[in-house]
Design an enzyme around this catalytic site. Structure first.
Site, PDB file in Angstrom:
ATOM      1  N   GLU A 163      -5.398  -0.370  -7.446  1.00  0.00           N
ATOM      2  CA  GLU A 163      -4.395   0.636  -7.782  1.00  0.00           C
ATOM      3  C   GLU A 163      -3.212  -0.103  -8.411  1.00  0.00           C
ATOM      4  OE1 GLU A 163      -2.916   4.671  -5.491  1.00  0.00           O
ATOM      5  OE2 GLU A 163      -2.943   2.800  -4.369  1.00  0.00           O
TER       6      GLU A 163
ATOM      7  N   HIS B  86      -2.444  -3.094  -5.938  1.00  0.00           N
ATOM      8  CA  HIS B  86      -2.927  -2.729  -4.619  1.00  0.00           C
ATOM      9  C   HIS B  86      -4.449  -2.851  -4.565  1.00  0.00           C
ATOM     10  CE1 HIS B  86      -3.505   0.662  -1.415  1.00  0.00           C
ATOM     11  NE2 HIS B  86      -3.591  -0.543  -0.873  1.00  0.00           N
TER      12      HIS B  86
ATOM     13  N   SER C 159       0.814  -1.211   0.000  1.00  0.00           N
ATOM     14  CA  SER C 159       0.000   0.000   0.000  1.00  0.00           C
ATOM     15  C   SER C 159       0.849   1.263   0.000  1.00  0.00           C
ATOM     16  CB  SER C 159      -0.929   0.003   1.216  1.00  0.00           C
ATOM     17  OG  SER C 159      -0.191  -0.183   2.405  1.00  0.00           O
TER      18      SER C 159
ATOM     19  N   ASN D 155      -3.097   6.131  -0.539  1.00  0.00           N
ATOM     20  CA  ASN D 155      -2.639   6.383   0.828  1.00  0.00           C
ATOM     21  C   ASN D 155      -1.904   7.700   0.988  1.00  0.00           C
ATOM     22  OD1 ASN D 155      -3.640   4.205   2.399  1.00  0.00           O
ATOM     23  ND2 ASN D 155      -2.282   2.846   1.275  1.00  0.00           N
TER      24      ASN D 155
END
Length: 294
Positions: A150, A138, A117, A188
């Site tokens: 992702e 991800h 992540s 993130n």
């Protein structure tokens, strides 16, 4: 296409679940047999929910479970895989160790993906001799429900590898979004500073846990407040990602709140430990915990 998933925890068993649900043979690999059994039990429970909602039939559930084979030996588990998805703990040294082994054990044509992540795909790829085959994939938690994947291109990731992963994500009824390899990627890099700021808001006594979460749910239309979401992600995971962001960008705004650091140090990691900003001792979210660290 044969799939191997490394790690049978929350993300790993979810990734194995979704691939098997869409008909791909899956090898689920973990060093711990007990963890594998727990992961398979979680998959079975989640499939039961899908059966209960009419998404799947009981026969389909059985077929999906039969499509997942468990292994404790990495070499054997990845030998015939065309795509290997690493979903181990968000720890750089562990991931580098795994990818060094994959460079030796996996077929030369196999794609090596990481569900990281926040950790650099370029750095992970650098310990292999096949950087063009290394990519970030991800998934979001819970994997069977969340649509986003992702897809992170490292410095050496080829167009062909990216194309295969994008198409494969769509075959799972996911929406892949291609992003470049910078700390935290997109998801993130944006999410974790917001969670960290929510923790600072609690730490500085601006408002309580429920009040902060209520403001964000009702005022910003978030389905879950940031403190509850942090518990759901895992406070240890949040801390690890913030550390990656701070190290990668060198900016004070990414520094983890001292309250988060103390809670993780004390073993209060959210749902996985039974206590975080809320109490989960009864298996469901209960009243907020009055932190002794405030």
């Amino acid at each position: 296409m044969n799939i191997a998933v490394i790690g049978s925890g929350t993300m790993g068993n979810g990734i194995a679940h979704i691939f098997a649900q869409y008909g791909y043979p899956v090898n689920l690999i973990d060093v711990n047999q007990e963890a594998l059994e727990k992961g398979m039990q979680t998959i079975a429970k989640n499939l039961d929910r899908q059966v209960g909602k009419g998404v799947l039939t009981a026969d389909q559930k059985d077929t999906i479970l039969k499509g997942i084979t468990t292994f404790t030996d990495l070499k054997t588990g990845v030998a015939e895989a065309d795509l290997i998805v690493e979903a181990a703990t968000e720890n750089l040294e562990l991931k580098l160790h795994i990818f060094r082994d994959l460079n030796t054990y996996a077929k030369k044509e196999a794609i090596l993906a990481s569900n990281t992540s926040s950790i650099s795909i370029t750095q992970i790829a650098a310990v292999t001799c096949r950087g063009e085959k290394v990519i970030g994939m991800h998934f979001m938690n819970p994997v069977p429900l969340m649509k986003l994947v992702e897809v992170i291109r490292g410095y050496a990731t080829s167009d062909e590898t990216t194309k295969v992963v994008m198409e494969l994500s769509r075959a799972l009824d996911k929406t892949p979004v291609e992003v470049n390899d910078y700390p935290g990627f997109v998801a993130n890099r944006i999410l974790m500073p917001m969670i960290n700021e929510a923790i600072y808001t609690l730490f500085e006594g601006v408002a309580g846990v429920q009040e902060i979460d209520t403001v964000m749910k009702l005022g910003m239309s978030h389905p879950m407040g940031p403190l509850q979401l942090a518990d759901f992600i895992g406070l240890d995971v949040c801390l690890a990602i913030l550390n990656v962001l701070q190290q990668g960008f060198g900016q004070p705004k990414y520094a983890p709140c001292p309250l988060l650091v103390n809670m993780v140090t004390a073993g209060k990691k959210g749902i996985k430990s039974g206590e975080g900003f809320y109490n989960y001792a009864n298996g469901t979210k209960d009243a907020p915990v009055a932190s002794k660290f405030l």
